[in-house]
Design a protein around this motif. Structure first.
Motif, PDB file in Angstrom:
ATOM      1  N   GLU A 116       0.831  -1.203   0.000  1.00 24.49           N
ATOM      2  CA  GLU A 116       0.000   0.000   0.000  1.00 24.49           C
ATOM      3  C   GLU A 116       0.867   1.256   0.000  1.00 24.49           C
ATOM      4  OE1 GLU A 116      -3.775   2.004   2.339  1.00 24.49           O
ATOM      5  OE2 GLU A 116      -2.651   0.397   3.322  1.00 24.49           O
ATOM      6  N   ASP A 136      -5.961  13.550  -0.681  1.00 22.19           N
ATOM      7  CA  ASP A 136      -6.367  12.246  -0.127  1.00 22.19           C
ATOM      8  C   ASP A 136      -5.158  11.332   0.062  1.00 22.19           C
ATOM      9  OD1 ASP A 136      -8.988  13.072  -0.167  1.00 22.19           O
ATOM     10  OD2 ASP A 136      -9.478  12.059  -2.070  1.00 22.19           O
ATOM     11  N   ARG A 140      -3.617   9.720   3.664  1.00 27.50           N
ATOM     12  CA  ARG A 140      -3.375   8.295   3.893  1.00 27.50           C
ATOM     13  C   ARG A 140      -1.894   8.042   4.188  1.00 27.50           C
ATOM     14  NH1 ARG A 140      -4.784   3.990   6.360  1.00 27.50           N
ATOM     15  NH2 ARG A 140      -4.027   2.115   5.362  1.00 27.50           N
ATOM     16  N   GLU A 143      -1.348   8.810   7.779  1.00 29.40           N
ATOM     17  CA  GLU A 143      -1.880   7.738   8.627  1.00 29.40           C
ATOM     18  C   GLU A 143      -0.898   6.576   8.710  1.00 29.40           C
ATOM     19  OE1 GLU A 143      -5.662   6.553   7.103  1.00 29.40           O
ATOM     20  OE2 GLU A 143      -6.578   8.518   7.446  1.00 29.40           O
TER      21      GLU A 143
END
Length: 154
Positions: A116, A136, A140, A143
């Motif tokens: 990812e 976006d 991420r 995070e």
């Protein structure tokens, strides 16, 4: 098969000839047939080959490319459709789930470490180079613990 050889087999089956006798006669008959064929090949004819009136004149190229129309049985499509339907009913409805099905339910990112993050970095760089919104992707990445500002420096 050569008619003489068929007759020899019949005589052998009726036990009127011994195996050695059949073998000798079969070999002799085959040799005679080969020599007759060789004589026919040796007789070269200088006349042109007649096209009209031969089987080649009535042959269509469509038959060579697509084959004959009588190749499929009339019920073939029903048998294949029924077989596929039965397989799909079994596989999609009747079959119980196993451990492989349960593994496939998860995300690919759960099975491969770092996938990812690598995908997000690639998408971030592409979007940045093509002036597409990266907000976006940046969220991420934060995070996941990756600083997007470090990617801008590379």
């Amino acid at each position: 098969m050569i008619p003489h050889v068929r007759n020899l087999k019949f005589l052998f089956q009726q036990r009127l000839l011994s195996p050695n006798c059949v073998r000798l006669l079969t070999t002799t008959t085959l040799n005679q047939a080969k020599s007759t064929h060789a004589r026919k090949i040796d007789e070269i004819n200088d006349e042109p080959i007649k096209f009209f009136g031969s089987g080649a004149a009535s042959w269509r190229a469509k038959d060579t490319r697509s084959g004959g129309a009588d190749e499929a049985l009339w019920y073939q499509q029903y048998v294949i459709s029924g077989s596929v339907a039965i397989f799909l009913i079994y596989f999609c409805i009747l079959r119980e789930e196993n451990d492989i099905d349960q593994k496939l339910e998860g995300s690919l990112y759960d099975h491969i470490d770092g996938l990812e993050e690598q995908q997000l970095v690639i998408r971030y760089k592409y979007n940045r180079d093509n002036n597409v919104d990266t907000s976006d992707i940046e969220k991420r990445l934060l995070e996941l613990g990756i600083d997007a500002r470090k990617l801008d420096q590379k």
